[in-house]
Design a protein around this motif. Structure first.
Motif, PDB file in Angstrom:
ATOM      1  N   THR A  91       2.242   3.239   2.184  1.00 48.07           N
ATOM      2  CA  THR A  91       1.546   4.231   3.003  1.00 48.07           C
ATOM      3  C   THR A  91       2.328   5.524   3.176  1.00 48.07           C
ATOM      4  O   THR A  91       1.738   6.580   3.390  1.00 48.07           O
ATOM      5  CB  THR A  91       1.250   3.659   4.402  1.00 48.07           C
ATOM      6  OG1 THR A  91       2.482   3.492   5.124  1.00 48.07           O
ATOM      7  CG2 THR A  91       0.522   2.327   4.301  1.00 48.07           C
ATOM      8  N   ILE A 144      -8.389   4.819  -2.579  1.00 53.44           N
ATOM      9  CA  ILE A 144      -7.632   5.740  -1.733  1.00 53.44           C
ATOM     10  C   ILE A 144      -7.042   6.864  -2.572  1.00 53.44           C
ATOM     11  O   ILE A 144      -7.098   8.045  -2.205  1.00 53.44           O
ATOM     12  CB  ILE A 144      -6.528   4.977  -0.982  1.00 53.44           C
ATOM     13  CG1 ILE A 144      -7.147   3.991   0.011  1.00 53.44           C
ATOM     14  CG2 ILE A 144      -5.599   5.946  -0.258  1.00 53.44           C
ATOM     15  CD1 ILE A 144      -6.153   3.031   0.629  1.00 53.44           C
ATOM     16  N   SER A 145      -6.479   6.499  -3.725  1.00 53.63           N
ATOM     17  CA  SER A 145      -5.880   7.503  -4.601  1.00 53.63           C
ATOM     18  C   SER A 145      -6.924   8.490  -5.110  1.00 53.63           C
ATOM     19  O   SER A 145      -6.710   9.707  -5.116  1.00 53.63           O
ATOM     20  CB  SER A 145      -5.189   6.808  -5.777  1.00 53.63           C
ATOM     21  OG  SER A 145      -4.665   7.750  -6.682  1.00 53.63           O
ATOM     22  N   GLN A 146      -8.078   7.978  -5.524  1.00 55.09           N
ATOM     23  CA  GLN A 146      -9.134   8.846  -6.042  1.00 55.09           C
ATOM     24  C   GLN A 146      -9.671   9.766  -4.955  1.00 55.09           C
ATOM     25  O   GLN A 146      -9.889  10.959  -5.182  1.00 55.09           O
ATOM     26  CB  GLN A 146     -10.274   8.011  -6.616  1.00 55.09           C
ATOM     27  CG  GLN A 146     -11.409   8.850  -7.203  1.00 55.09           C
ATOM     28  CD  GLN A 146     -12.503   7.983  -7.805  1.00 55.09           C
ATOM     29  OE1 GLN A 146     -12.375   6.768  -7.871  1.00 55.09           O
ATOM     30  NE2 GLN A 146     -13.577   8.607  -8.240  1.00 55.09           N
ATOM     31  N   GLY A 205      -8.083  10.837  -2.408  1.00 51.76           N
ATOM     32  CA  GLY A 205      -7.077  11.855  -2.132  1.00 51.76           C
ATOM     33  C   GLY A 205      -7.057  12.943  -3.188  1.00 51.76           C
ATOM     34  O   GLY A 205      -6.927  14.127  -2.879  1.00 51.76           O
ATOM     35  N   ARG A 206      -7.206  12.546  -4.472  1.00 56.67           N
ATOM     36  CA  ARG A 206      -7.181  13.532  -5.553  1.00 56.67           C
ATOM     37  C   ARG A 206      -8.391  14.455  -5.503  1.00 56.67           C
ATOM     38  O   ARG A 206      -8.292  15.657  -5.700  1.00 56.67           O
ATOM     39  CB  ARG A 206      -7.137  12.821  -6.912  1.00 56.67           C
ATOM     40  CG  ARG A 206      -5.816  12.165  -7.246  1.00 56.67           C
ATOM     41  CD  ARG A 206      -5.757  11.833  -8.735  1.00 56.67           C
ATOM     42  NE  ARG A 206      -6.903  11.054  -9.168  1.00 56.67           N
ATOM     43  CZ  ARG A 206      -6.945   9.725  -9.161  1.00 56.67           C
ATOM     44  NH1 ARG A 206      -5.906   9.044  -8.717  1.00 56.67           N
ATOM     45  NH2 ARG A 206      -8.011   9.075  -9.591  1.00 56.67           N
ATOM     46  N   GLU A 207      -9.561  13.861  -5.240  1.00 59.07           N
ATOM     47  CA  GLU A 207     -10.787  14.640  -5.293  1.00 59.07           C
ATOM     48  C   GLU A 207     -11.086  15.353  -3.981  1.00 59.07           C
ATOM     49  O   GLU A 207     -11.915  16.261  -3.937  1.00 59.07           O
ATOM     50  CB  GLU A 207     -11.961  13.726  -5.659  1.00 59.07           C
ATOM     51  CG  GLU A 207     -11.814  13.101  -7.047  1.00 59.07           C
ATOM     52  CD  GLU A 207     -12.956  12.170  -7.379  1.00 59.07           C
ATOM     53  OE1 GLU A 207     -13.821  11.964  -6.494  1.00 59.07           O
ATOM     54  OE2 GLU A 207     -12.995  11.654  -8.510  1.00 59.07           O
ATOM     55  N   ARG A 222      -5.588  -3.770  -5.358  1.00 59.48           N
ATOM     56  CA  ARG A 222      -5.598  -2.820  -6.473  1.00 59.48           C
ATOM     57  C   ARG A 222      -6.802  -1.890  -6.397  1.00 59.48           C
ATOM     58  O   ARG A 222      -6.684  -0.672  -6.592  1.00 59.48           O
ATOM     59  CB  ARG A 222      -5.583  -3.582  -7.799  1.00 59.48           C
ATOM     60  CG  ARG A 222      -4.240  -4.205  -8.150  1.00 59.48           C
ATOM     61  CD  ARG A 222      -4.213  -4.675  -9.592  1.00 59.48           C
ATOM     62  NE  ARG A 222      -5.130  -5.784  -9.815  1.00 59.48           N
ATOM     63  CZ  ARG A 222      -4.785  -7.064  -9.703  1.00 59.48           C
ATOM     64  NH1 ARG A 222      -3.553  -7.394  -9.342  1.00 59.48           N
ATOM     65  NH2 ARG A 222      -5.667  -8.018  -9.935  1.00 59.48           N
ATOM     66  N   PHE A 231       0.806  -1.218   0.000  1.00 60.47           N
ATOM     67  CA  PHE A 231       0.000   0.000   0.000  1.00 60.47           C
ATOM     68  C   PHE A 231       0.842   1.273   0.000  1.00 60.47           C
ATOM     69  O   PHE A 231       0.282   2.363  -0.131  1.00 60.47           O
ATOM     70  CB  PHE A 231      -0.955   0.009   1.202  1.00 60.47           C
ATOM     71  CG  PHE A 231      -2.082  -0.970   1.071  1.00 60.47           C
ATOM     72  CD1 PHE A 231      -3.255  -0.626   0.414  1.00 60.47           C
ATOM     73  CD2 PHE A 231      -1.967  -2.248   1.573  1.00 60.47           C
ATOM     74  CE1 PHE A 231      -4.292  -1.531   0.277  1.00 60.47           C
ATOM     75  CE2 PHE A 231      -2.997  -3.171   1.449  1.00 60.47           C
ATOM     76  CZ  PHE A 231      -4.165  -2.811   0.794  1.00 60.47           C
ATOM     77  N   ASN A 259      -6.384   0.515  -3.362  1.00 62.54           N
ATOM     78  CA  ASN A 259      -5.406   1.557  -3.669  1.00 62.54           C
ATOM     79  C   ASN A 259      -5.998   2.598  -4.616  1.00 62.54           C
ATOM     80  O   ASN A 259      -5.741   3.798  -4.485  1.00 62.54           O
ATOM     81  CB  ASN A 259      -4.148   0.940  -4.289  1.00 62.54           C
ATOM     82  CG  ASN A 259      -3.121   0.525  -3.250  1.00 62.54           C
ATOM     83  OD1 ASN A 259      -2.992   1.169  -2.214  1.00 62.54           O
ATOM     84  ND2 ASN A 259      -2.391  -0.543  -3.519  1.00 62.54           N
ATOM     85  N   GLY A 260      -6.807   2.132  -5.570  1.00 60.17           N
ATOM     86  CA  GLY A 260      -7.455   3.065  -6.483  1.00 60.17           C
ATOM     87  C   GLY A 260      -8.441   3.976  -5.782  1.00 60.17           C
ATOM     88  O   GLY A 260      -8.509   5.181  -6.057  1.00 60.17           O
TER      89      GLY A 260
END
Length: 367
Positions: free
Chosen positions: A163, A341-343, A345-347, A335, A161, A338-339
């Motif tokens: 982190t 979490i990433s999304q 964070g971006r939004e 996967r 992950f 992680n996607g």
């Protein structure tokens, strides 16, 4: 008469189903008990292409007389050390590569270094010197866990992950034996004050934060520590918790509701990972009276608090580890998570409530 006969037949069928379930769960417990050989962390020379994960450990486990390993006795006070876990260059997502023969850092998880600290101050100094960030991941393992298993699991999570946070394992005195369920439940209550003490020390500086990851019975310990902090008026600590994830929580749903009620405003995000195919929690439900544990509730909507996000991993279960670690052992789940979490964070929008995960992507379901 006919209605009574049908009712009697239905009760008999239900009794047979319960008997079959009981026999299956007993067989599962006997199978687990028979698997007495447990892998232990071993030292080996480092490999130049391996990834080193420093894992900090705060433990209540005592040094056994048989050697420098932490056992299952319940001593008072915490001990602190760091272990450097080498993750092999051939590492596969979701897998702990235990040695199958001679230990080799090229193919196996191994320990390449260990430092025992004199106290918490020395450990905190080491964390801050090597990991300058202000947020720390604290992993609280579950029932039937050994120290070696917990250290390697946290190293695997840190690797898969990424982190970016220093990782601290709170190793409470689990018996490390599938027959020790009641012993472990008592150990949770024994350990809650020490967990609060650890979290206080990790958040001593202004701006310090902790993210709590509790697994299985460790989720119960996590909630007990937060409840203890609230009851003692330790609002400073509660304000320093940057988020909580309860993975496969081995908690009675009614007890969780009462714990959350006492805590009041829960840290955000507050996530619960469930899987209806979790066989370990099915066994726990049988041991505790056949009531479903929080980690296997059949509907996410049964958690009614608006400040809790429930994520259902049932469709991503891979059969490994009794489906008790799906979010961190299933490559598909890792996967997808992680996607998400990433999304998020971006939004900057955080997590949608009650996300049911489906291959190959996540489907968000609003209540």
């Amino acid at each position: 008469m006919e209605m009574a006969a049908r009712r009697g037949g239905g009760e008999a069928a239900a009794c047979k189903r319960r008997s079959r379930i009981t026999l299956a769960l007993c067989a599962l417990l006997l199978t687990l008990s028979a698997c007495s050989e447990r892998m232990t962390a071993e030292r080996a020379a480092p490999h130049p292409d391996a990834q080193i994960q420093p894992i900090y450990v705060a433990t209540e486990r005592e040094l056994d007389q048989t050697g420098p390993i932490f056992g299952l006795k319940r001593p008072s006070g915490l001990k602190y050390f760091r272990t450097d876990i080498s993750v092999p260059p051939s590492h596969q997502i979701g897998v702990i590569e235990w040695p199958e023969g001679r230990t080799d850092a090229a193919s196996d998880f191994v320990v390449t270094g260990t430092q025992v600290f004199d106290g918490p101050g020395q450990m905190l100094g080491d964390i801050r010197r090597t990991e300058p960030g202000r947020e720390t991941l604290v992993f609280i393992h579950g029932y039937n866990n050994t120290l070696s298993e917990s250290m390697y699991r946290l190293a695997q999570i840190q690797t898969d992950f990424a982190t970016g946070m220093p990782a601290v394992l709170f190793s409470w005195p689990s018996a490390g034996d599938p027959r020790g369920y009641i012993y472990d439940r008592d150990s949770v209550l024994f350990a809650r004050d020490d967990l609060v003490t650890l979290l206080d020390r990790l958040t001593a500086r202004p701006g310090d934060k902790v993210f709590l990851l509790g697994h299985s019975m460790g989720s119960h310990l996590t909630m007990e520590a937060l409840r203890q902090a609230k009851l003692s008026g330790n609002t400073r600590l509660l304000s320093r918790v940057s988020g909580v994830t309860l993975m496969s929580p081995d908690i009675d749903p009614d007890l969780f509701d009462r714990q959350a009620e006492v805590i009041g405003k829960l840290p955000q995000p507050f996530l619960i990972f469930i899987s209806k195919q979790d066989r370990a929690l099915s066994l726990a439900g049988f041991i505790t009276g056949s009531k479903a544990r929080l980690g296997v509730i059949d509907e996410a909507e049964k958690v009614t608090r608006p400040d809790v996000t429930v994520i259902d991993f049932t469709e991503l279960a891979d059969g490994n580890s009794l489906n008790h670690f799906v979010p961190v052992t299933s490559p598909a789940a890792i996967r997808v998570l992680n996607g998400i979490i990433s999304q998020a964070g971006r939004e900057g929008t955080g997590f949608l409530r009650d996300m049911a995960l489906k291959l190959p992507s996540a489907r968000a379901v609003r209540p």
